[in-house]
Design a protein around this motif. Sequence first.
Motif, mmCIF file in Angstrom:
data_model
loop_
_atom_site.group_PDB
_atom_site.id
_atom_site.type_symbol
_atom_site.label_atom_id
_atom_site.label_comp_id
_atom_site.label_asym_id
_atom_site.label_seq_id
_atom_site.Cartn_x
_atom_site.Cartn_y
_atom_site.Cartn_z
ATOM 1 N N ALA A 54 124.339 93.203 50.462
ATOM 2 C CA ALA A 54 124.595 93.943 51.705
ATOM 3 C C ALA A 54 125.693 93.253 52.509
ATOM 4 O O ALA A 54 126.584 93.917 53.064
ATOM 5 C CB ALA A 54 123.324 94.053 52.532
ATOM 6 N N PHE A 55 125.666 91.926 52.566
ATOM 7 C CA PHE A 55 126.712 91.190 53.269
ATOM 8 C C PHE A 55 128.063 91.417 52.601
ATOM 9 O O PHE A 55 129.056 91.681 53.276
ATOM 10 C CB PHE A 55 126.404 89.694 53.309
ATOM 11 N N MET A 91 116.803 89.200 62.879
ATOM 12 C CA MET A 91 116.951 89.184 61.438
ATOM 13 C C MET A 91 115.984 88.155 60.868
ATOM 14 O O MET A 91 115.890 87.039 61.351
ATOM 15 C CB MET A 91 118.393 88.832 61.069
ATOM 16 N N GLU A 92 115.297 88.548 59.868
ATOM 17 C CA GLU A 92 114.374 87.639 59.194
ATOM 18 C C GLU A 92 115.159 86.719 58.255
ATOM 19 O O GLU A 92 115.957 87.178 57.447
ATOM 20 C CB GLU A 92 113.367 88.448 58.377
ATOM 21 N N ARG A 93 114.930 85.421 58.393
ATOM 22 C CA ARG A 93 115.582 84.457 57.487
ATOM 23 C C ARG A 93 114.937 84.551 56.118
ATOM 24 O O ARG A 93 113.720 84.628 56.003
ATOM 25 C CB ARG A 93 115.413 83.037 58.018
ATOM 26 N N LEU A 94 115.779 84.529 55.110
ATOM 27 C CA LEU A 94 115.282 84.559 53.735
ATOM 28 C C LEU A 94 115.324 83.182 53.096
ATOM 29 O O LEU A 94 114.764 82.985 52.022
ATOM 30 C CB LEU A 94 116.116 85.538 52.901
ATOM 31 N N GLU A 98 119.625 91.114 47.309
ATOM 32 C CA GLU A 98 119.897 92.355 48.025
ATOM 33 C C GLU A 98 120.582 92.075 49.361
ATOM 34 O O GLU A 98 121.515 92.777 49.745
ATOM 35 C CB GLU A 98 118.605 93.142 48.248
ATOM 36 N N ARG A 99 120.142 91.049 50.063
ATOM 37 C CA ARG A 99 120.759 90.693 51.347
ATOM 38 C C ARG A 99 122.194 90.238 51.135
ATOM 39 O O ARG A 99 123.090 90.589 51.887
ATOM 40 C CB ARG A 99 119.930 89.615 52.030
ATOM 41 N N LEU A 100 122.419 89.425 50.089
ATOM 42 C CA LEU A 100 123.775 88.968 49.786
ATOM 43 C C LEU A 100 124.673 90.156 49.446
ATOM 44 O O LEU A 100 125.803 90.243 49.920
ATOM 45 C CB LEU A 100 123.764 87.962 48.635
ATOM 46 N N SER A 144 114.518 79.485 48.956
ATOM 47 C CA SER A 144 113.993 80.740 49.492
ATOM 48 C C SER A 144 112.791 80.428 50.387
ATOM 49 O O SER A 144 112.031 79.505 50.121
ATOM 50 C CB SER A 144 113.599 81.695 48.368
ATOM 51 N N GLN A 147 115.056 89.824 46.850
ATOM 52 C CA GLN A 147 115.309 90.078 48.268
ATOM 53 C C GLN A 147 116.567 89.343 48.739
ATOM 54 O O GLN A 147 117.367 89.894 49.491
ATOM 55 C CB GLN A 147 114.115 89.644 49.118
ATOM 56 N N ILE A 148 116.722 88.121 48.283
ATOM 57 C CA ILE A 148 117.898 87.330 48.659
ATOM 58 C C ILE A 148 119.160 87.961 48.079
ATOM 59 O O ILE A 148 120.178 88.083 48.759
ATOM 60 C CB ILE A 148 117.739 85.864 48.208
#
Length: 83
Positions: free
Chosen positions: A29-30, A1-4, A25-27, A14, A22-23
């Motif tokens: 998704a979590f 996993m790529e760290r953001l 979107e990742r949040l 960031s 991007q951050i």
Amino acid sequence: MERLTVKGEKGWQSAEGISTEQITERLAAFENMYEALEKELIRTESSLDKLKAEGKTKSATFRQLFAEKLKLSEMIKRCDFWF
């Protein structure tokens, strides 16, 4: 996993080249994953309760669902620990 994100002198920031979008979107998704785990745990517990009421606690299905309940509970606990 790529760290953001990276931890800097001023706290978390960031990573270079990573946008707020991007951050976010990742949040999201979590959060979606966490909600799905909770819903699946509720469904699994409901199925277990039904089998208990039918006296089928020795069945393979009951045992599989019980293992699934343990797995889901552990995943949620790990998320709660870190977040």
